[in-house]
Enzyme design. Structure first.
Site, PDB file in Angstrom:
ATOM      1  N   GLY A  21      -6.562   0.736 -10.110  1.00  0.00           N
ATOM      2  CA  GLY A  21      -7.754   1.412  -9.036  1.00  0.00           C
ATOM      3  C   GLY A  21      -7.334   3.021  -8.348  1.00  0.00           C
ATOM      4  N   ALA A  22      -7.317   3.857  -9.631  1.00  0.00           N
ATOM      5  CA  ALA A  22      -6.796   4.729  -9.681  1.00  0.00           C
ATOM      6  C   ALA A  22      -7.254   6.077  -9.377  1.00  0.00           C
ATOM      7  CB  ALA A  22      -5.756   5.261 -11.449  1.00  0.00           C
ATOM      8  N   THR A  23      -8.703   6.063  -9.762  1.00  0.00           N
ATOM      9  CA  THR A  23      -9.459   7.345  -9.550  1.00  0.00           C
ATOM     10  C   THR A  23     -10.023   7.671  -7.713  1.00  0.00           C
ATOM     11  OG1 THR A  23     -11.841   5.740  -9.298  1.00  0.00           O
ATOM     12  CG2 THR A  23     -10.742   5.896 -11.251  1.00  0.00           C
ATOM     13  N   SER A  24      -9.397   6.561  -7.389  1.00  0.00           N
ATOM     14  CA  SER A  24      -9.540   7.241  -5.928  1.00  0.00           C
ATOM     15  C   SER A  24      -8.688   7.162  -4.107  1.00  0.00           C
ATOM     16  CB  SER A  24     -11.604   6.599  -4.723  1.00  0.00           C
ATOM     17  OG  SER A  24     -10.878   6.040  -4.898  1.00  0.00           O
ATOM     18  N   GLY A  25      -8.701   7.038  -3.748  1.00  0.00           N
ATOM     19  CA  GLY A  25      -7.280   7.432  -2.781  1.00  0.00           C
ATOM     20  C   GLY A  25      -6.474   6.680  -3.219  1.00  0.00           C
ATOM     21  N   GLY A  27      -4.663   4.455  -5.143  1.00  0.00           N
ATOM     22  CA  GLY A  27      -3.983   4.449  -6.661  1.00  0.00           C
ATOM     23  C   GLY A  27      -4.045   6.394  -7.228  1.00  0.00           C
ATOM     24  N   TYR A 175     -10.237 -10.903   3.431  1.00  0.00           N
ATOM     25  CA  TYR A 175      -8.969  -9.486   3.162  1.00  0.00           C
ATOM     26  C   TYR A 175      -7.639 -10.246   2.830  1.00  0.00           C
ATOM     27  CZ  TYR A 175      -7.148  -5.070   2.681  1.00  0.00           C
ATOM     28  OH  TYR A 175      -5.907  -4.199   2.434  1.00  0.00           O
TER      29      TYR A 175
END
Length: 288
Positions: A21-25, A27, A175
């Site tokens: 999940g390194a493409t936003s936020g 990450g 969640y």
């Protein structure tokens, strides 16, 4: 820059770091921070173009990075991601299980993964389990390695009689159940993995960071991604000093939900998990 960060720059890690999940936020921010510390960063995301953008950013800043595309809503793709990383990098110094799904825009709407599992359970818990197990060999080969699970202060015990949350569904509780399971997984494997030189910890980075996940839930952010990144780096520094089997609330050692430490609950959750991930194991020929 701290003394620790200067030392990390002088002595770059010999084995790469995989951040899901390194493409936003969080990450994306963490990928930048690790690259600044001298890590070779394996950038995971669902979207090939977004992965390429982050990799280009890191390289333009003088870092080393490589893209890995996979949809963790498919356990078979999670297992395949592990096999690709292991084949490309027989030694892996760090795995950050960061990719996740929040409560969603409509907390009453129960969504399913590509395998037909409740989506939050699948992406936030089952996929990290599959990936961590698949990467145990390259983590072991690094000599000293870490697994860091990005958890949450919000934790609700999984109902073993309704692990798929088919009754009275609520997205936020789905969640928090998935984050309880991730914390319990951390404590379940920590001692065993420590014998291989692999530290395993879990961190709640910050309360309601300014991420897409939080905004989609209609929550006004309380914290910044920068604050969350600092907490994650603190947990990694603790792990580098030998901490394992720990839960961090931001930058403080803390206690997860008390039932996450229960041996009986851990055993039952492991058994249920093994049943759920078995199809991906058989499909990919993966042996844990």
């Amino acid at each position: 820059m701290s003394r620790h960060e200067r030392s990390a720059r002088q002595l770059p890690p010999s084995a790469p770091a995989l951040v899901t999940g390194a493409t936003s936020g969080l990450g994306r921010s963490l990928a930048r921070a690790l690259a600044d510390r001298g890590w070779t960063v394996l950038v995971h995301g669902r979207d090939e173009n977004k992965c390429a953008t982050v990799v280009d950013e890191l390289r333009a800043a003088g870092g080393t990075a490589h893209p890995y595309v996979a949809d963790l809503a498919s356990l078979e793709e999670a297992a395949e991601l592990g096999r690709r990383v292991a084949a490309d990098h027989p030694s892996l110094g760090l795995l950050v299980n960061n990719a996740g799904v929040g409560a969603g825009r409509d907390a009453r709407r129960r969504e399913l993964s590509r395998d037909g599992y409740e989506l939050r359970l699948a992406v936030n818990y089952l996929a990290p389990v599959v990936l961590t197990r698949a990467l145990r060999s390259p983590l072991r080969a690094a000599g000293t390695a870490q697994v860091l699970n990005i958890g949450s202060i919000g934790q609700s015990p999984v109902d073993p009689d309704d692990v798929q949350f088919t009754r009275r569904y609520d997205g936020m509780e789905a969640y928090t159940r998935s984050k309880f399971a991730l914390a319990a997984f951390t404590f379940t494997i920590a001692e065993e993995y420590a014998r291989d030189g692999i530290g395993v910890n879990c961190v709640h980075p910050a309360n309601y960071m300014d991420t897409t996940m939080v905004l989609e839930a209609g929550v006004r952010p309380w914290s910044s991604v920068a604050e969350g990144t600092a907490a994650v780096l603190h947990a990694l520094d603790e792990g580098a000093r030998g901490a394992s089997g720990q839960y961090y609330n931001e930058s403080r050692r803390a206690k997860a939900h008390r039932l996450a430490y229960s041996a009986d609950i851990q055993q039952r959750l492991t058994s249920l998990t093994d049943q759920l991930i078995a199809p991906a194991e058989r499909a990919g020929g993966t042996s844990w």
